[in-house]
Scaffold this active site. Structure first.
Site, PDB file in Angstrom:
ATOM      1  N   HIS A   1       0.839  -1.190   0.000  1.00 27.21           N
ATOM      2  CA  HIS A   1       0.000   0.000   0.000  1.00 27.21           C
ATOM      3  C   HIS A   1       0.878   1.246   0.000  1.00 27.21           C
ATOM      4  O   HIS A   1       0.809   2.078   0.905  1.00 27.21           O
ATOM      5  CB  HIS A   1      -0.947  -0.013   1.203  1.00 27.21           C
ATOM      6  CG  HIS A   1      -1.760  -1.265   1.295  1.00 27.21           C
ATOM      7  ND1 HIS A   1      -2.381  -1.678   2.448  1.00 27.21           N
ATOM      8  CD2 HIS A   1      -2.049  -2.206   0.372  1.00 27.21           C
ATOM      9  CE1 HIS A   1      -3.009  -2.816   2.231  1.00 27.21           C
ATOM     10  NE2 HIS A   1      -2.807  -3.167   0.981  1.00 27.21           N
TER      11      HIS A   1
HETATM   12  C1  LIG Z   1       0.167  -9.106  -2.049  1.00 31.06           C
HETATM   13  C2  LIG Z   1      -0.807  -7.969  -2.205  1.00 31.06           C
HETATM   14  C3  LIG Z   1      -1.960  -7.912  -1.427  1.00 31.06           C
HETATM   15  C4  LIG Z   1      -2.857  -6.842  -1.578  1.00 31.06           C
HETATM   16  N1  LIG Z   1      -4.000  -6.850  -0.837  1.00 31.06           N
HETATM   17  C5  LIG Z   1      -4.853  -5.817  -0.941  1.00 31.06           C
HETATM   18  C6  LIG Z   1      -6.060  -5.828  -0.178  1.00 31.06           C
HETATM   19  O1  LIG Z   1      -6.380  -6.775   0.543  1.00 31.06           O
HETATM   20  N2  LIG Z   1      -6.887  -4.759  -0.280  1.00 31.06           N
HETATM   21  C7  LIG Z   1      -6.579  -3.688  -1.059  1.00 31.06           C
HETATM   22  O2  LIG Z   1      -7.363  -2.721  -1.062  1.00 31.06           O
HETATM   23  N3  LIG Z   1      -5.471  -3.685  -1.834  1.00 31.06           N
HETATM   24  C8  LIG Z   1      -4.603  -4.726  -1.788  1.00 31.06           C
HETATM   25  N4  LIG Z   1      -3.476  -4.728  -2.571  1.00 31.06           N
HETATM   26  C9  LIG Z   1      -3.201  -3.554  -3.443  1.00 31.06           C
HETATM   27  C10 LIG Z   1      -3.823  -3.674  -4.840  1.00 31.06           C
HETATM   28  O3  LIG Z   1      -3.350  -4.799  -5.497  1.00 31.06           O
HETATM   29  C11 LIG Z   1      -3.494  -2.393  -5.612  1.00 31.06           C
HETATM   30  O4  LIG Z   1      -4.089  -1.290  -4.930  1.00 31.06           O
HETATM   31  C12 LIG Z   1      -4.039  -2.360  -7.039  1.00 31.06           C
HETATM   32  O5  LIG Z   1      -3.693  -3.489  -7.773  1.00 31.06           O
HETATM   33  C13 LIG Z   1      -3.488  -1.113  -7.723  1.00 31.06           C
HETATM   34  O6  LIG Z   1      -3.942  -1.023  -9.049  1.00 31.06           O
HETATM   35  P1  LIG Z   1      -3.047  -0.265 -10.135  1.00 31.06           P
HETATM   36  O7  LIG Z   1      -3.798  -0.299 -11.395  1.00 31.06           O
HETATM   37  O8  LIG Z   1      -2.629   1.044  -9.576  1.00 31.06           O
HETATM   38  O9  LIG Z   1      -1.707  -1.148 -10.244  1.00 31.06           O
HETATM   39  P2  LIG Z   1      -1.521  -2.678 -10.649  1.00 31.06           P
HETATM   40  O10 LIG Z   1      -2.768  -3.445 -10.531  1.00 31.06           O
HETATM   41  O11 LIG Z   1      -0.347  -3.175  -9.900  1.00 31.06           O
HETATM   42  O12 LIG Z   1      -1.141  -2.609 -12.196  1.00 31.06           O
HETATM   43  C14 LIG Z   1       0.049  -2.000 -12.644  1.00 31.06           C
HETATM   44  C15 LIG Z   1       0.549  -2.771 -13.865  1.00 31.06           C
HETATM   45  O13 LIG Z   1       1.504  -1.959 -14.538  1.00 31.06           O
HETATM   46  C16 LIG Z   1       2.544  -2.778 -15.028  1.00 31.06           C
HETATM   47  N5  LIG Z   1       3.729  -1.928 -15.244  1.00 31.06           N
HETATM   48  C17 LIG Z   1       4.444  -1.229 -14.322  1.00 31.06           C
HETATM   49  N6  LIG Z   1       5.430  -0.540 -14.919  1.00 31.06           N
HETATM   50  C18 LIG Z   1       5.344  -0.796 -16.244  1.00 31.06           C
HETATM   51  C19 LIG Z   1       6.074  -0.365 -17.385  1.00 31.06           C
HETATM   52  N7  LIG Z   1       7.079   0.524 -17.282  1.00 31.06           N
HETATM   53  N8  LIG Z   1       5.724  -0.856 -18.591  1.00 31.06           N
HETATM   54  C20 LIG Z   1       4.697  -1.729 -18.733  1.00 31.06           C
HETATM   55  N9  LIG Z   1       3.960  -2.172 -17.678  1.00 31.06           N
HETATM   56  C21 LIG Z   1       4.278  -1.699 -16.462  1.00 31.06           C
HETATM   57  C22 LIG Z   1       2.732  -3.821 -13.948  1.00 31.06           C
HETATM   58  O14 LIG Z   1       3.370  -4.972 -14.497  1.00 31.06           O
HETATM   59  C23 LIG Z   1       1.278  -4.068 -13.520  1.00 31.06           C
HETATM   60  O15 LIG Z   1       0.686  -5.127 -14.222  1.00 31.06           O
HETATM   61  C24 LIG Z   1      -2.588  -5.803  -2.490  1.00 31.06           C
HETATM   62  C25 LIG Z   1      -1.440  -5.872  -3.299  1.00 31.06           C
HETATM   63  C26 LIG Z   1      -0.563  -6.949  -3.166  1.00 31.06           C
HETATM   64  C27 LIG Z   1       0.623  -7.011  -4.068  1.00 31.06           C
END
Ligand SMILES: Cc1cc2nc3c(=O)[nH]c(=O)nc-3n(C[C@H](O)[C@H](O)[C@H](O)COP(=O)(O)OP(=O)(O)OC[C@H]3O[C@@H](n4cnc5c(N)ncnc54)[C@H](O)[C@@H]3O)c2cc1C
Ligand code: SF4
Length: 592
Positions: free
Chosen positions: A520
């Site tokens: 987080h």
């Molecule tokens: C182990 C774990 C447990 C969690 N548990 C919870 C929970 O219980 N409750 C909760 O509210 N949240 C939880 N989270 C947090 C939640 O997963 C994130 O808040 C959410 O996925 C964020 O979404 P996002 O779109 O910002 O990023 P993400 O879903 O992480 O997507 C980002 C994507 O961008 C890609 N990327 C990054 N840089 C590049 C680049 N330069 N070029 C191409 N691709 C790239 C990555 O590979 C990834 O696939 C948890 C996370 C983890 C890892």
């Protein structure tokens, strides 16, 4: 000379195909003729066949099969600006995912709404306790949206993913068994709560005895079979015990794979290019973004032109991508004309202040998941009176959940419950007690400070030769005081749970990047009311480059005492609807 392959232009390109990118694709594309491309550094993956029979703790929990490859890209950390920063070479503090669906594929599932007062953080505290209550170096702010404005988007997110839970406040009416402190919701959760674990029940009873208010964890894992509003049919949870850090083999855990990607891909106007890494947001001489440059798995360079670029690469990489996008018009990077990118970096105070051992009791901790326990909000946010206290903030408190596996639990399970962590006596005790030990956890606030921030590392680079993001972060005195208070409350509850032995961590240890706490990481590209106090407006639209949007928790001005994804999802839906309904009628203009 390298030849850069130029692709056909599209309306929207996203960096990554994770949670927020998929929400945008599913919410923008079906009702418009727009085309969208997501450039994703990880592999393609789907529930079937990729997650069938994947109960391999070594591969997923220990070797982090679903996380970003640290040999290519990592982050450096130092506790303060005078200390040297070193790269995270083995996974520790956080676990950002990669691959189709991003981190949500292997998340735990706790799905929260923030408290109404969380959105009015500064003004609420000043009004209730006076301006002196907030230390000068604490840069906490009000959000540019409030709870009432976000409520329909929270509702939409919860119904998209089928949250299982029990409402505590339905339209202002407080309901028994739910969270009495939550903001009013327009309708109940779409699914009933998950089953409660044996240890969760013990925690819940102890809380009730102390006149606290336990309620079931709102869960992004389905408590029963369910068809979502898009028509995706999903199975209920098997409580298999291999949940966090694993993909779900039956699709009971909500993720982009179960929910948004099928809808978006069915339009035929959405393409995900996997194993491709974005190295640059490109800009024209007038400062406007023109698209992104990326490198494919064979090292080939590509340019994807787009009318709108979405930084949706998870909070830390969003901040880095903005800082790396330097040009004549943006000498310090996109969004950084006032030096605010990287500011207000915050985290989550996730700790286990107390553990208990119940000799000869087995709790079956190897089953279940992270959502089969009750929570209490009695000590979260400003729910409790801070008048006579010496800190601001609080935390959700909850019992340790299931999914304990032998590979990851051995290290710290008996810490402080035995004299030493080695030898025959310890081994025998571990054999006897591994299923008889349980803790109480905090999911605590992380206020923003001038001393905690991110910038580009001057020394360490990634596999493409670009500077890593440098994180300067440590807990401050306010959090140490807050933790002390919370630890004492956890001990009171633990005593009421009557263990045979108890181990207490009364003081907050310094932050460490080599120890998992939570994924987080928040802030760094915060939203606000004007360019003087923020990087983006309330839609995530970057003030100084209005055809770049940021999604994800980098937008949070500070981090409340709850997991972020409910709010990240609600904000992404709001941004998606704005892009769909308003942005393209006056492209490039700032939305109000
Ligand atoms: C182990 C774990 C447990 C969690 N548990 C919870 C929970 O219980 N409750 C909760 O509210 N949240 C939880 N989270 C947090 C939640 O997963 C994130 O808040 C959410 O996925 C964020 O979404 P996002 O779109 O910002 O990023 P993400 O879903 O992480 O997507 C980002 C994507 O961008 C890609 N990327 C990054 N840089 C590049 C680049 N330069 N070029 C191409 N691709 C790239 C990555 O590979 C990834 O696939 C948890 C996370 C983890 C890892
Ligand atoms: S515990 Fe439930 S939601 Fe989690 S992986 Fe197992 S079946 Fe899926």
């Amino acid at each position: 000379m390298t030849t850069v392959r130029r692709h056909s232009p599209v309306e929207i390109v996203t960096i990554g195909a994770g949670m927020t990118a998929s929400i945008l694709a599913a919410r923008v594309l079906p009702e418009t003729g727009h085309r969208m491309v997501s450039i994703e550094q990880g592999p393609a993956q789907w529930t079937y066949p990729d997650f069938a029979h994947n109960h391999d703790s070594l591969r997923y929990s220990q070797r982090f099969a679903m996380m970003q490859d640290l040999s290519k890209l990592s982050w450096t950390w130092r506790p303060n600006a005078s200390a040297p920063a070193l790269p995270m070479r083995q996974y520790g503090s956080f676990h950002p995912g990669q691959g189709l669906g991003g981190s949500l594929v292997h998340w735990t599932g706790l799905t929260w709404r923030f408290l109404p007062t969380d959105f009015k953080y500064r003004s609420h505290h000043v009004e209730r306790y006076g301006a002196d209550r907030i230390p000068a170096e604490m840069t906490v702010r009000d959000w540019p949206v409030d709870y009432a404005e976000l409520e329909p988007y929270y509702d939409a997110f919860e119904y998209d993913i089928g949250v299982s839970g029990l409402a505590g406040n339905l339209g202002g009416r407080i309901l028994p068994g739910g969270n009495p402190f939550e903001g009013p919701r327009q309708r109940p959760y779409p699914n009933p709560p998950m089953a409660d674990s044996a240890f969760g029940k013990l925690f819940g009873q102890a809380c009730s005895e102390r006149d606290l208010h336990p309620f079931p964890t709102p869960s992004g894992l389905l408590s029963r079979g369910w068809t979502d509003p898009y028509g995706n049919v999903r199975a209920g949870c098997l409580y298999c015990g291999f949940c966090t850090r694993f993909g779900c083999e039956v699709g009971a855990k909500a993720s982009p794979l179960t929910t948004w990607l099928p809808v978006a891909l069915a339009t035929d106007r959405y393409e995900v290019r996997t194993r491709c890494h974005v190295v640059r947001i490109d800009t024209a001489t007038d400062g406007r973004a023109t698209g992104v440059t990326y490198v494919d798995a064979q090292g080939g360079e590509h340019f994807q032109p787009a009318e709108v670029v979405i930084a949706s690469a998870y909070s830390l990489e969003n901040v880095r991508n903005l800082l790396l996008a330097r040009s004549d018009k943006h000498p310090q990077g996109i969004g950084n004309d006032r030096g605010l990118v990287g500011r207000n970096y915050t985290y989550q105070l996730e700790q286990t202040p107390v553990k208990g051992l119940w000799e000869n009791t087995r709790f079956n901790f190897f089953m279940g998941n992270g959502c089969t326990v009750p929570q209490i909000y009695d000590y979260n946010g400003d729910v409790f009176d801070h008048s006579d206290l010496d800190f601001v903030g609080g935390a959700a408190l909850f019992a340790e959940a299931g999914q304990r596996d032998p590979v990851t639990s051995v290290g710290t399970l008996l810490e402080d419950l035995t004299d030493r962590q080695w030898g025959a006596e310890w081994k025998a005790m571990l054999g006897r007690s591994w299923d008889s030990v349980g803790g109480i956890n905090t999911e605590g606030e992380s206020p923003a400070y001038t001393g905690n921030f991110c910038d580009l590392d001057p020394t360490y680079t990634d596999a493409w030769g670009l500077p890593l993001l440098r994180i300067t972060f440590d807990w401050m005195e306010n959090e140490r005081r807050m933790y002390r208070f919370l630890a004492a409350r956890c001990v009171e509850i633990m005593r009421a749970m009557r263990p045979d032995r108890m181990a207490v961590q009364p003081e907050l240890p310094p932050y460490r990047i080599d120890e998992y706490q939570s994924t987080h990481a928040t802030g760094g590209a915060i939203m606000g009311t004007d360019p003087g106090n923020s990087v983006t407006n309330s839609y995530g639209q970057v003030w100084d480059t209005p055809n770049v949007f940021v999604t994800g928790a980098a937008l949070f001005p500070q981090n409340p005492g709850a997991n972020p994804s409910g709010t990240v999802g609600a904000l992404a839906i709001r941004t998606a609807e704005t892009l769909r309904d308003r942005y393209f009628s006056a492209p490039g203009e700032l939305l109000t």
